[in-house]
Motif scaffolding. Structure first.
Motif, PDB file in Angstrom:
ATOM      1  N   ILE A 297     -53.070  57.034   6.176  1.00 42.53           N
ATOM      2  CA  ILE A 297     -52.442  56.571   7.416  1.00 42.53           C
ATOM      3  C   ILE A 297     -51.167  55.821   7.089  1.00 42.53           C
ATOM      4  O   ILE A 297     -51.162  54.901   6.275  1.00 42.53           O
ATOM      5  CB  ILE A 297     -53.377  55.634   8.203  1.00 42.53           C
ATOM      6  CG1 ILE A 297     -54.729  56.290   8.485  1.00 42.53           C
ATOM      7  CG2 ILE A 297     -52.714  55.195   9.521  1.00 42.53           C
ATOM      8  CD1 ILE A 297     -55.775  55.345   9.064  1.00 42.53           C
ATOM      9  N   SER A 298     -50.084  56.225   7.739  1.00 46.51           N
ATOM     10  CA  SER A 298     -48.824  55.488   7.665  1.00 46.51           C
ATOM     11  C   SER A 298     -48.515  54.948   9.061  1.00 46.51           C
ATOM     12  O   SER A 298     -48.893  55.539  10.071  1.00 46.51           O
ATOM     13  CB  SER A 298     -47.685  56.390   7.204  1.00 46.51           C
ATOM     14  OG  SER A 298     -47.890  56.807   5.872  1.00 46.51           O
ATOM     15  N   TYR A 299     -47.831  53.821   9.109  1.00 47.57           N
ATOM     16  CA  TYR A 299     -47.526  53.143  10.367  1.00 47.57           C
ATOM     17  C   TYR A 299     -46.022  53.004  10.500  1.00 47.57           C
ATOM     18  O   TYR A 299     -45.375  52.331   9.702  1.00 47.57           O
ATOM     19  CB  TYR A 299     -48.205  51.777  10.360  1.00 47.57           C
ATOM     20  CG  TYR A 299     -47.904  50.866  11.520  1.00 47.57           C
ATOM     21  CD1 TYR A 299     -47.772  51.334  12.827  1.00 47.57           C
ATOM     22  CD2 TYR A 299     -47.787  49.496  11.316  1.00 47.57           C
ATOM     23  CE1 TYR A 299     -47.535  50.471  13.882  1.00 47.57           C
ATOM     24  CE2 TYR A 299     -47.556  48.622  12.360  1.00 47.57           C
ATOM     25  CZ  TYR A 299     -47.424  49.109  13.640  1.00 47.57           C
ATOM     26  OH  TYR A 299     -47.182  48.243  14.674  1.00 47.57           O
ATOM     27  N   TYR A 300     -45.459  53.651  11.525  1.00 43.13           N
ATOM     28  CA  TYR A 300     -44.042  53.492  11.856  1.00 43.13           C
ATOM     29  C   TYR A 300     -43.958  52.387  12.899  1.00 43.13           C
ATOM     30  O   TYR A 300     -43.993  52.625  14.098  1.00 43.13           O
ATOM     31  CB  TYR A 300     -43.460  54.817  12.367  1.00 43.13           C
ATOM     32  CG  TYR A 300     -42.036  54.711  12.864  1.00 43.13           C
ATOM     33  CD1 TYR A 300     -41.103  53.903  12.222  1.00 43.13           C
ATOM     34  CD2 TYR A 300     -41.620  55.438  13.962  1.00 43.13           C
ATOM     35  CE1 TYR A 300     -39.806  53.819  12.674  1.00 43.13           C
ATOM     36  CE2 TYR A 300     -40.320  55.368  14.423  1.00 43.13           C
ATOM     37  CZ  TYR A 300     -39.415  54.548  13.777  1.00 43.13           C
ATOM     38  OH  TYR A 300     -38.121  54.454  14.235  1.00 43.13           O
ATOM     39  N   ARG A 301     -43.916  51.148  12.425  1.00 43.82           N
ATOM     40  CA  ARG A 301     -43.919  49.974  13.285  1.00 43.82           C
ATOM     41  C   ARG A 301     -42.711  49.943  14.212  1.00 43.82           C
ATOM     42  O   ARG A 301     -42.803  49.487  15.344  1.00 43.82           O
ATOM     43  CB  ARG A 301     -43.965  48.705  12.425  1.00 43.82           C
ATOM     44  CG  ARG A 301     -43.959  47.413  13.213  1.00 43.82           C
ATOM     45  CD  ARG A 301     -44.056  46.235  12.241  1.00 43.82           C
ATOM     46  NE  ARG A 301     -44.022  44.959  12.900  1.00 43.82           N
ATOM     47  CZ  ARG A 301     -42.929  44.197  12.997  1.00 43.82           C
ATOM     48  NH1 ARG A 301     -41.779  44.593  12.481  1.00 43.82           N
ATOM     49  NH2 ARG A 301     -42.998  43.022  13.596  1.00 43.82           N
ATOM     50  N   GLY A 302     -41.574  50.434  13.760  1.00 37.90           N
ATOM     51  CA  GLY A 302     -40.371  50.425  14.598  1.00 37.90           C
ATOM     52  C   GLY A 302     -40.537  51.237  15.865  1.00 37.90           C
ATOM     53  O   GLY A 302     -39.965  50.918  16.905  1.00 37.90           O
ATOM     54  N   GLY A 303     -41.319  52.306  15.776  1.00 36.42           N
ATOM     55  CA  GLY A 303     -41.642  53.126  16.937  1.00 36.42           C
ATOM     56  C   GLY A 303     -40.443  53.533  17.784  1.00 36.42           C
ATOM     57  O   GLY A 303     -39.319  53.632  17.298  1.00 36.42           O
ATOM     58  N   MET A 304     -40.720  53.774  19.050  1.00 40.02           N
ATOM     59  CA  MET A 304     -39.679  54.281  19.951  1.00 40.02           C
ATOM     60  C   MET A 304     -38.531  53.298  20.134  1.00 40.02           C
ATOM     61  O   MET A 304     -37.399  53.706  20.315  1.00 40.02           O
ATOM     62  CB  MET A 304     -40.275  54.661  21.309  1.00 40.02           C
ATOM     63  CG  MET A 304     -41.100  55.916  21.284  1.00 40.02           C
ATOM     64  SD  MET A 304     -40.273  57.366  20.529  1.00 40.02           S
ATOM     65  CE  MET A 304     -38.862  57.603  21.600  1.00 40.02           C
ATOM     66  N   GLN A 305     -38.806  51.997  20.074  1.00 41.63           N
ATOM     67  CA  GLN A 305     -37.727  51.032  20.231  1.00 41.63           C
ATOM     68  C   GLN A 305     -36.670  51.225  19.150  1.00 41.63           C
ATOM     69  O   GLN A 305     -35.486  51.392  19.450  1.00 41.63           O
ATOM     70  CB  GLN A 305     -38.271  49.608  20.192  1.00 41.63           C
ATOM     71  CG  GLN A 305     -37.189  48.562  20.381  1.00 41.63           C
ATOM     72  CD  GLN A 305     -37.759  47.170  20.506  1.00 41.63           C
ATOM     73  OE1 GLN A 305     -38.857  46.987  20.993  1.00 41.63           O
ATOM     74  NE2 GLN A 305     -37.010  46.187  20.068  1.00 41.63           N
ATOM     75  N   ASP A 306     -37.083  51.231  17.891  1.00 45.12           N
ATOM     76  CA  ASP A 306     -36.118  51.412  16.806  1.00 45.12           C
ATOM     77  C   ASP A 306     -35.500  52.801  16.844  1.00 45.12           C
ATOM     78  O   ASP A 306     -34.293  52.971  16.622  1.00 45.12           O
ATOM     79  CB  ASP A 306     -36.781  51.183  15.444  1.00 45.12           C
ATOM     80  CG  ASP A 306     -37.034  49.708  15.158  1.00 45.12           C
ATOM     81  OD1 ASP A 306     -36.776  48.858  16.037  1.00 45.12           O
ATOM     82  OD2 ASP A 306     -37.507  49.409  14.042  1.00 45.12           O
ATOM     83  N   TRP A 307     -36.323  53.828  17.121  1.00 49.13           N
ATOM     84  CA  TRP A 307     -35.838  55.206  17.164  1.00 49.13           C
ATOM     85  C   TRP A 307     -34.682  55.325  18.163  1.00 49.13           C
ATOM     86  O   TRP A 307     -33.645  55.900  17.868  1.00 49.13           O
ATOM     87  CB  TRP A 307     -36.999  56.136  17.540  1.00 49.13           C
ATOM     88  CG  TRP A 307     -36.737  57.584  17.361  1.00 49.13           C
ATOM     89  CD1 TRP A 307     -36.250  58.456  18.313  1.00 49.13           C
ATOM     90  CD2 TRP A 307     -36.943  58.369  16.178  1.00 49.13           C
ATOM     91  NE1 TRP A 307     -36.154  59.716  17.791  1.00 49.13           N
ATOM     92  CE2 TRP A 307     -36.568  59.690  16.482  1.00 49.13           C
ATOM     93  CE3 TRP A 307     -37.413  58.076  14.903  1.00 49.13           C
ATOM     94  CZ2 TRP A 307     -36.656  60.726  15.545  1.00 49.13           C
ATOM     95  CZ3 TRP A 307     -37.492  59.097  13.981  1.00 49.13           C
ATOM     96  CH2 TRP A 307     -37.119  60.402  14.305  1.00 49.13           C
TER      97      TRP A 307
END
Length: 190
Positions: free
Chosen positions: A168-178
């Protein structure tokens, strides 16, 4: 570019309706119920607070970089590489309402409330409470951003069900950072 701007504009217009954890003064929670953390500097005490900004997608509470020990934090380049190579399933774990506004192209959707029941979509067999995840695939989980609890809740459920945390990897930035980075989004995805 127009679709990206429309998606970003729509997200900002919806900010008042997100149910963000904002107190009467407009301060957002940092962690737990804390809206202020006081630190000591050479010049004396400084209060660290969060306030609603145009770039903040949601209120929420700041999430740790690693929601479960062993989970791997990733950034945009790793997400793009996974989408390009298929080395991991990129999973939008937000509610359908958020996904239809804008999402990462090529991502799949499993709402955070359903992940523990749908591990078969990641290579596990069996069922909730008795999963065999010996053939588990790599997964990159994301939600709205650093203050969104949806994917961390789902990651905890996956680990509780026996999913190997090193997958499992976690993209903490998610849609906000994207979106802040101006990366391409897809709208009206169901």
């Amino acid at each position: 570019m127009r679709n990206q701007l429309l998606g970003l504009t729509a997200a900002f217009l919806l900010l008042p309706f997100t149910g963000a954890a904002v107190n009467a003064e407009g301060e957002l929670k940092i962690s737990g119920d804390d809206t202020v953390v006081t630190i000591q500097t050479e010049d004396g005490a400084v209060d660290i607070t969060r306030t609603k900004t145009d770039a903040a997608l949601i209120g929420g509470v700041l999430q740790p970089m690693v929601p479960v020990p062993g989970v791997i934090p990733v950034g945009e380049l790793e997400v793009i590489d996974a989408l390009k190579t298929g080395s991991a399933k990129v999973v939008d774990m937000r509610t359908l309402e958020w996904r239809t506004q804008a999402t990462i192209p090529g991502s799949m959707h499993i709402p955070y409330t359903e992940v523990a029941m749908r591990l078969d979509e990641f290579g596990c067999s069996g069922g909730q409470g008795s999963w065999d995840c010996s053939m588990a695939e790599n997964v990159i989980a994301f939600c709205n951003g650093p203050a969104c609890p949806q994917s961390p809740v789902a990651i905890k459920a996956m680990a509780r069900e026996g999913y190997p945390v090193d997958k499992i990897s976690y993209y903490r930035g998610g849609m906000q950072d994207w979106m802040v980075l101006g990366l391409t989004t897809a709208e009206d995805m169901f």
